[in-house]
Design an enzyme around this catalytic site. Sequence first.
Site, PDB file in Angstrom:
ATOM      1  N   ASP A 151       0.837  -1.029   0.031  1.00 45.06           N
ATOM      2  CA  ASP A 151      -0.070   0.017   0.073  1.00 45.06           C
ATOM      3  C   ASP A 151       0.659   1.266   0.017  1.00 45.06           C
ATOM      4  OD1 ASP A 151       0.819  -0.887   2.486  1.00 45.06           O
ATOM      5  OD2 ASP A 151      -0.386   0.924   3.208  1.00 45.06           O
ATOM      6  N   GLU A 152       0.163   2.327  -0.551  1.00 46.70           N
ATOM      7  CA  GLU A 152       0.727   3.602  -0.476  1.00 46.70           C
ATOM      8  C   GLU A 152       2.250   3.708  -0.826  1.00 46.70           C
ATOM      9  OE1 GLU A 152      -1.493   5.550   3.423  1.00 46.70           O
ATOM     10  OE2 GLU A 152       0.052   4.614   3.775  1.00 46.70           O
ATOM     11  N   VAL A 153       2.482   3.178  -2.011  1.00 47.00           N
ATOM     12  CA  VAL A 153       3.574   3.158  -2.466  1.00 47.00           C
ATOM     13  C   VAL A 153       3.880   4.374  -3.624  1.00 47.00           C
ATOM     14  CG1 VAL A 153       5.254   2.156  -4.269  1.00 47.00           C
ATOM     15  CG2 VAL A 153       3.983   0.984  -2.490  1.00 47.00           C
TER      16      VAL A 153
END
Length: 533
Positions: free
Chosen positions: A323-325
Amino acid sequence: MASSKTKCIHSLLFFLYLTSVSFPTFNSLVYLWPLPKQLTFGNGTVAVDPSLSFQVQGVAHTSAILEDAFQRCKKAVFNDRSVIARSAAADYALSVVKVVVESADETLQLGVDESYSLFVSKDDGRSIIGEATIEANTIYGALRGLETFSQLCIFNYETKSVEINSIPWYIQDEPRFPFRGLMLDTSRHYLPVNVIKQIIESMSYVKLNVLHWHIIDEEAFPLEVPSYPDLWKGSYTKWERYTIEDAQEIVRFAKMRGISVMAEVDVPGHSRSWGVGYPELWPSLSCTEPLDVAKNFTFDVISGILSDMRKIFPFELFHLGGDEVHPECWNTTMHVSEWLHENNMTTRDAYQYFVSRAQQIAINLNWTPVNWEETFIAFKEKLSPQTIIHNWLVAGICPQAVAAGFRCIYSNQGLWYLDHLDVPWEEVYSADPMEGIHDKAQQKLLIGGEVCMWGETADTSDVQQTIWPRAAAAAERMWSTREATSTANLSSIILPRLEYFRCLLNRRGIPAAPVRNFFARRPPTEAGSCYSQ
């Protein structure tokens, strides 16, 4: 050892009783949490003998897991109280709980049979005076039955004895979903092992069965990794770490309660702490995450971590994050930018490449990969078909995931993120993981849900009251049937039951916060009863 005939007799009695007595409507307040699938009860009372014993019948008579559960159950029933022994003949004292288990297999895995039947009766012409029997196919079903039995037992202050009211009780129960989780973040704030154990213990009271251990994040890397021993230099201090033995003890402790531990190593983002011990994992000193996609060393480290962790965590699911890359700095880091050009990749392509390569490492270790929903949104056609999608960010992801053939876990952040302190219990309870999924084949792909305790504002001082009682609201939605947990009467039916359960948690030493406070974990604002705040 009990014969099959013994179990058949009990099952037949149960069937005969259910065919002769109608089920109470769920407008009747049943102070059990979570609510069993099917139940009926009477108006009698039985006193529980202070010397209560447990008899295992069936093939699991030597189970250490059951023996440990018996001791915990007895402690919960009597809660260290001094009770007065009463005449068994006069008061139908219940002195023995019989536990009949069909299988001696103690393998704990996703979908293990947790069903059970519980009978508590006195002489009604059909059964033995003061009899309690739990029947289950596995020891884990027996554990769930023991928890229900313990909640039936109430201390009577006038007689100074433990009693079970409303007997005879006939309960048949099984979970709605096979995966019922609580995520615990130990990177944002370190939680001592004994605190993690307390949380696991409290999870068993609501029949949650998966601890999602978010061990590592950008702020801290507290876990020992023998293959790469400098990784835990990324811990906050040398006193805030988990040894291999710590992790093994947490897994053992959880299994004794029928709870699996799903570990998470979030890649490629949320990984700045990795570079404290191995700076070469950073693309550059100004680009400390995502991890360096251009170096094979990065994947050697991931392989080493997962290989070491596979020796600790037997559960077949492993969470790889994803996530949230934010890979923008890959473009501005010279050697990574050159690698992208040579491989004709955009940063989005590299993100997919990284996730897929990490997944393959996990799959080669016989793990099923779990990834946050961003991976599905970005490149679902490139994910391994084994992938379990973990919803958190936006509504409607699980319906899309199961329609595409993936399994899914529900954790909608607006409802089931416990660090969102302004989400009241009613909204937690009203959330239904199955919402929007109508096809029966697709419904089977929705394996359950998970409440998430992110740790930015929770540490040892307040983590339990942040978790409870709101996590219990979600737990009932995951265990009990959709029909039994109708939200039509939240204030008149569900609320008093949840308040009662919150007080039960308090009696068992769990500092669950008041139910009605709009902001979670806030203490009471005035004098009042535990049962109405």
